[in-house]
Every structure is written in C-alpha cells, then in structure tokens.
Design an enzyme around this catalytic site. Structure first.
Site, PDB file in Angstrom:
ATOM      1  N   HIS A  19       0.859  -1.193   0.000  1.00 14.83           N
ATOM      2  CA  HIS A  19       0.000   0.000   0.000  1.00 14.83           C
ATOM      3  C   HIS A  19       0.891   1.238   0.000  1.00 14.83           C
ATOM      4  CE1 HIS A  19      -3.789   2.093   1.891  1.00 14.83           C
ATOM      5  NE2 HIS A  19      -3.099   2.930   1.127  1.00 14.83           N
TER       6      HIS A  19
ATOM      7  N   HIS B 196      -9.533   1.066  -1.113  1.00 11.65           N
ATOM      8  CA  HIS B 196      -9.479   1.687   0.212  1.00 11.65           C
ATOM      9  C   HIS B 196     -10.896   1.614   0.786  1.00 11.65           C
ATOM     10  CE1 HIS B 196      -5.684   3.240  -1.179  1.00 11.65           C
ATOM     11  NE2 HIS B 196      -5.520   4.072  -0.168  1.00 11.65           N
TER      12      HIS B 196
ATOM     13  N   HIS C 104       1.343   4.927  -2.338  1.00  5.59           N
ATOM     14  CA  HIS C 104       0.964   5.825  -3.439  1.00  5.59           C
ATOM     15  C   HIS C 104       2.233   6.493  -3.929  1.00  5.59           C
ATOM     16  CE1 HIS C 104      -3.361   5.526  -2.311  1.00  5.59           C
ATOM     17  NE2 HIS C 104      -2.846   5.348  -1.108  1.00  5.59           N
TER      18      HIS C 104
ATOM     19  N   GLU D 185     -11.207   3.286   6.216  1.00  3.45           N
ATOM     20  CA  GLU D 185     -10.151   4.151   6.755  1.00  3.45           C
ATOM     21  C   GLU D 185     -10.857   5.217   7.597  1.00  3.45           C
ATOM     22  OE1 GLU D 185      -8.058   6.512   3.807  1.00  3.45           O
ATOM     23  OE2 GLU D 185      -6.440   7.060   5.196  1.00  3.45           O
TER      24      GLU D 185
HETATM   25  N1  HPA Z   1      -6.560   7.361   1.586  1.00  2.00           N
HETATM   26  C1  HPA Z   1      -7.284   7.777   0.551  1.00  2.00           C
HETATM   27  N2  HPA Z   1      -6.739   8.314  -0.529  1.00  2.00           N
HETATM   28  C2  HPA Z   1      -5.417   8.430  -0.591  1.00  2.00           C
HETATM   29  C3  HPA Z   1      -4.617   8.023   0.452  1.00  2.00           C
HETATM   30  C4  HPA Z   1      -5.225   7.445   1.593  1.00  2.00           C
HETATM   31  O1  HPA Z   1      -4.590   7.032   2.579  1.00  2.00           O
HETATM   32  N3  HPA Z   1      -3.348   8.302   0.080  1.00  2.00           N
HETATM   33  C5  HPA Z   1      -3.384   8.835  -1.160  1.00  2.00           C
HETATM   34  N4  HPA Z   1      -4.649   8.929  -1.568  1.00  2.00           N
HETATM   35 ZN    ZN Z   2      -3.685   4.808   0.674  1.00  6.02          ZN
END
Ligand code: HPA
Ligand code: ZN
Length: 333
Positions: free
Chosen positions: A14, A194, A16, A197
């Site tokens: 995970h 995702h 980005h 979160e």
């Molecule tokens: N969550 C959602 N979108 C995102 C994240 C994340 O942790 N990092 C980069 N884009």
């Molecule tokens: Zn992320």
C-alpha cells in the site's frame, strides 16, 4: 528487535507513488518545470504537514502533484522511492498511481506510465526489487471519469497489474464504482479498494461484495462490526494497514490506541505499509518501528506480519515461496 526489523526482507502493498514526493524533490521539480509554489521553502512546506483528517492531507497531496509533468519526473520520483526502500530491504512493492490527478492537468497517461515503469524495471534489474503497478480511481470524481481513465489505460495493460480506489472516502461508497470495476474485471484486472479508513464498516462489505476486491486497503474500522471481522477472518481477506498514516490523519490519536494488535488477535490477515511516506513521517522500516515501540511485538509476530504481506501480494506461488524463505531466514538468524 530494531536490528531485526531493519534487516528483515519486507513486502509493501500500500504505497501511493505520488505520496513519496519529498519536499526537496517537489521544489526541484517545481524549479525545473517553472511551477510557482504556494509555500516559500522546503521547511515551510514540511511545517504544513500537520493534518487533522484525510481531506486536509489530500488537499496538499493533490497540490503537490502539479510539479509532476514529464516522463523524467515520474521516472525520477519512482527511482528515488525505490532507492530509499532498497536501503530498508524492501524486496517487493505494489505501487498505486492516481492517473486522474495527472490527466486532469493535461499530462498523458503514457507519460505517467512510461516514467513509473521505466524506473520499476530498473529497480528490478539494479536493486533487485520486484513490483506491481496498480491503477487507482479517484472516488471523489464520478464513475464516468473512471471509465474514461480505464479506456486511457487500455494500451498499457501489460504494465498494470490491478485497479484500486482511493481519495476522499466518506460520501463516496464503493458501490458508486460497481460498473467500472466490473469492466476492469472483464479486462482481467484484479481489484483492491481503500475502505474503512474514515468510512464505515459497510464500505468494507460493499468493496467485497460489489467490487469483488482481493484485499482491503486500511480497513481499520472493521473492528466496529464483529460479524464483518468474522467474515474477513473466514475468507482470509488481507488488510493493508498503514500505522503512521492512521496516526498522522487522526484515525487514531496515537499509536498505542491503534487497533492493529486487536486486529491480529482476531486472526485478521494484517500487513504493515507506508501509504504516503513523504507526508506521514516514514517508509516501511519506520512504520514497523512505530508499531514495535507501541506494542512490543515478538519475533514471531513480526514474521507473521511479513509473511501476511507475501501471501497477500499479487506475486505467483514460486516468487512468494522464495521471499517467504528469505524472511524466515532473516528472523531466525
Ligand atoms: N486514503 C485515501 N486516498 C489516498 C490516500 C489514503 O490514505 N493516500 C493517497 N490517496
Ligand atoms: Zn492509501
């Protein structure tokens, strides 16, 4: 234990790539590309990295992408990340990129994919890091825009291993993207998303049922729903947890309050990852050290976290076995 964490071969699931843009490199790209920044210095920009939720981070993160313009920028960005994690003994990494954050600024999909994958290939040959690239849709945009993005990606599918879903979670449930994920599946692309979160456990359920994801990114809010925990355990659905991200974005007030240990005790397949390391204060080793400091895991637990990531990866069985063997050897040493 700290030495063990440093030397253990690690798998990242995970990450980005746009979130690896360190302030120094951001300023260098801005100078090269003639982009005027709203912060006067590297120090001032770093000072701004005090987030109170996901959106406050995303606002700066998307602002940062404006300096990424050429194939060379994407190559250098990716190469710098790979060099950093090679020094941390990362041996395999699965990397998200957010094409819409670039195509909406007039940057071609090919420029982005060519730059990233040129570095990934070099990383494999020169640094011994294998990798997979995951195209992530921005969920704050509509599904039609995701369809356009999937079409733009079609010439590059030989270099894209899966699709994902990120950006502002609350108010943008996985169900909003059910049709585009079905189209991606038709093209043979596995899916991740995702979920849980900042969003509720229902979003995790939706990601599983409507998007048919093979793993959940973050997923920390699953603990609010015992029935869903039982299902994820039963189906062995991996969760890519990002400890420093969660504390920096105030999902938890501090590391000791993180539900990571509870999740492991439930038998969930938890992995440790860095998310956006340039913004959240650390790469893989720092994330492992942060949870080690908070929970005092023993060798076996560390190995379990590492092996979970191997198992949850997009690698084939032979590659998985090879990395697992190296991990065991490092921990028993
Ligand atoms: N969550 C959602 N979108 C995102 C994240 C994340 O942790 N990092 C980069 N884009
Ligand atoms: Zn992320």
């Amino acid at each position: 234990m700290r030495a063990l964490i440093a030397r253990m071969p690690k798998v990242e699931l995970h990450l980005h790539i746009e979130g690896t843009l360190e302030p120094e490199q951001l300023f260098a790209f801005a100078r090269r590309n003639g982009v005027v920044l709203s912060h006067p210095s590297v120090e001032a920009l770093r000072e701004a990295y005090r987030f109170h939720n996901l959106q406050s981070f995303l606002d700066l993160y998307y602002q940062g992408t404006a300096v990424l313009q050429t194939e060379r920028d994407f190559y250098e960005l990716t190469m710098a990340y790979l060099e950093r994690v090679a020094a941390q003994n990362v041996v395999h990494t699965e990397i998200f990129f957010d094409p819409q954050s670039h195509t909406h600024r007039g940057i071609a999909m090919g420029t982005v994919v060519d730059g990233i994958t040129r570095a990934l290939k070099e990383g494999e040959q020169r640094l011994g890091i294998s990798s997979k690239l995951i195209l992530s849709f921005l969920r704050h945009l509509d599904e039609e825009d995701a369809f356009v993005t999937l079409r733009q990606a079609q010439p590059y599918l030989d270099r894209i291993a899966a699709v994902g879903l990120d950006s502002s979670e609350v108010g943008h449930p996985p169900s909003k993207f059910e049709r585009v994920f079905a189209a991606a599946r038709e093209l043979g692309l596995p899916a991740v998303a995702h979920a849980g979160e900042e969003g509720p456990p229902e979003y995790i359920m939706e990601a599983l049922e409507r998007l048919q994801v093979m793993r959940i990114d973050h997923g920390v809010r699953v603990v609010e729903c015992p029935g869903l925990v039982a299902r994820l355990v039963e189906e062995a659905i991996p969760l890519t947890v990002c400890p420093l991200s969660n504390t920096r974005l105030r999902v938890f007030p501090d590391m000791k309050s993180h539900t990571l240990k509870q999740m492991m005790d439930y038998g969930l397949k938890v992995t440790i990852n860095s998310d956006d390391p340039a913004y959240f204060g650390g790469y893989m080793t720092e994330n492992f050290l942060a949870v080690q400091d908070a929970f005092g895991f023993d060798r076996q637990t560390l190995l379990t976290l590492g092996l979970n990531a191997v198992e949850a990866s997009l690698l084939g069985p032979d590659e998985k076995a090879r990395i697992a063997e190296r991990m065991r050897a490092a921990v028993e040493q």
